[in-house]
Design a protein around this motif. Structure first.
Motif, PDB file in Angstrom:
ATOM      1  N   ARG A 234      -4.423   9.296  10.010  1.00 42.32           N
ATOM      2  CA  ARG A 234      -3.636   8.475   8.889  1.00 42.32           C
ATOM      3  C   ARG A 234      -2.247   8.855   8.550  1.00 42.32           C
ATOM      4  NH1 ARG A 234      -6.355   7.313   3.223  1.00 42.32           N
ATOM      5  NH2 ARG A 234      -7.720   6.260   4.568  1.00 42.32           N
ATOM      6  N   LYS A 235      -1.616   9.963   8.840  1.00 46.31           N
ATOM      7  CA  LYS A 235      -0.536  10.346   8.701  1.00 46.31           C
ATOM      8  C   LYS A 235       0.309   9.876   9.673  1.00 46.31           C
ATOM      9  CE  LYS A 235      -0.511  14.846   6.554  1.00 46.31           C
ATOM     10  NZ  LYS A 235      -0.139  16.106   6.285  1.00 46.31           N
ATOM     11  N   SER A 236       0.131   9.711  11.270  1.00 47.29           N
ATOM     12  CA  SER A 236       0.913   9.211  12.413  1.00 47.29           C
ATOM     13  C   SER A 236       0.527   7.506  11.769  1.00 47.29           C
ATOM     14  CB  SER A 236       0.127   9.442  13.599  1.00 47.29           C
ATOM     15  OG  SER A 236      -1.363   8.894  13.474  1.00 47.29           O
ATOM     16  N   LYS A 237      -0.269   6.895  11.352  1.00 46.10           N
ATOM     17  CA  LYS A 237      -0.221   5.471  11.059  1.00 46.10           C
ATOM     18  C   LYS A 237       0.919   5.251  10.179  1.00 46.10           C
ATOM     19  CE  LYS A 237      -4.258   3.645  13.065  1.00 46.10           C
ATOM     20  NZ  LYS A 237      -5.723   2.719  12.660  1.00 46.10           N
ATOM     21  N   PHE A 238       0.942   6.045   8.971  1.00 47.85           N
ATOM     22  CA  PHE A 238       1.949   5.843   7.972  1.00 47.85           C
ATOM     23  C   PHE A 238       3.403   6.049   8.700  1.00 47.85           C
ATOM     24  CE2 PHE A 238       4.919   7.841   5.162  1.00 47.85           C
ATOM     25  CZ  PHE A 238       4.806   6.875   4.102  1.00 47.85           C
ATOM     26  N   TRP A 239       3.516   7.076   9.386  1.00 47.85           N
ATOM     27  CA  TRP A 239       4.918   6.911   9.894  1.00 47.85           C
ATOM     28  C   TRP A 239       5.071   5.895  11.115  1.00 47.85           C
ATOM     29  CZ3 TRP A 239       7.977   9.543   7.135  1.00 47.85           C
ATOM     30  CH2 TRP A 239       7.624  10.719   6.478  1.00 47.85           C
ATOM     31  N   LEU A 240       4.284   5.351  11.538  1.00 53.24           N
ATOM     32  CA  LEU A 240       4.461   4.378  12.523  1.00 53.24           C
ATOM     33  C   LEU A 240       4.652   2.837  11.721  1.00 53.24           C
ATOM     34  CD1 LEU A 240       4.235   3.036  15.243  1.00 53.24           C
ATOM     35  CD2 LEU A 240       1.778   2.581  14.869  1.00 53.24           C
ATOM     36  N   LEU A 241       3.971   2.997  10.370  1.00 49.35           N
ATOM     37  CA  LEU A 241       4.179   1.766   9.609  1.00 49.35           C
ATOM     38  C   LEU A 241       5.367   1.850   8.988  1.00 49.35           C
ATOM     39  CD1 LEU A 241       3.129  -0.901   8.235  1.00 49.35           C
ATOM     40  CD2 LEU A 241       2.023   0.542   6.506  1.00 49.35           C
TER      41      LEU A 241
END
Length: 152
Positions: A3-10
């Motif tokens: 979830r954190k990696s998707k946030f930073w990607l977004l």
């Protein structure tokens, strides 16, 4: 962790998209031209932004003697950013940077140059929020991002 990696990607993709969408204005800024629209005079908006910043940072949030016999800042200048939440957040961050001596005292030129960067930040936040809403509707990550882009 996913979830954190998707946030930073977004965040990264939204910021990159916002910079690309504002590329023309960023290029014009390097040539000394500023982001304005039709009937949005620099001679009108920038002095009010500067005045409001001075009012807020000097503690005169609601009442000012600068209006002749005095009046309320919100009542008299509601049309000119005094109730705009984005401007209030911008004032806080500019004040914080000035207090920490990251920037000097903001003048009219500062507010003209800051407009495009505030717009990039606003677009980044809008794209992230709309992507999150589409994700809430159970759409995939990339379709959610693609549908969240502003059409203009």
């Amino acid at each position: 962790m996913k979830r954190k990696s998707k946030f930073w990607l977004l965040l990264f993709i939204s910021l990159a998209f916002a910079f690309l969408a504002h590329f023309f204005f960023l290029k014009e800024l390097t040539n000394g031209r500023y982001m304005v629209g039709p009937n949005d005079g620099l001679s009108q908006m920038l002095p009010f932004k500067h005045f409001l910043y001075q009012q807020y940072t000097s503690g005169q949030w609601f009442y000012s003697h600068d209006f002749g016999l005095g009046s309320g800042t919100f009542a008299q200048l509601a049309y000119y950013f005094s109730t705009n939440m984005v401007f209030l957040v911008t004032v806080f961050f500019v004040w914080l940077m000035e207090t920490l001596s990251i920037i000097g005292s903001p003048d009219l030129l500062f507010w003209a140059q800051a407009g495009v960067f505030v717009s990039v930040f606003r677009m980044t936040v809008i794209v992230m929020i709309t992507t999150a809403v589409f994700r809430y509707f159970k759409l995939g990550f990339f379709p959610s991002f693609a549908w969240s882009r502003p059409l203009c």
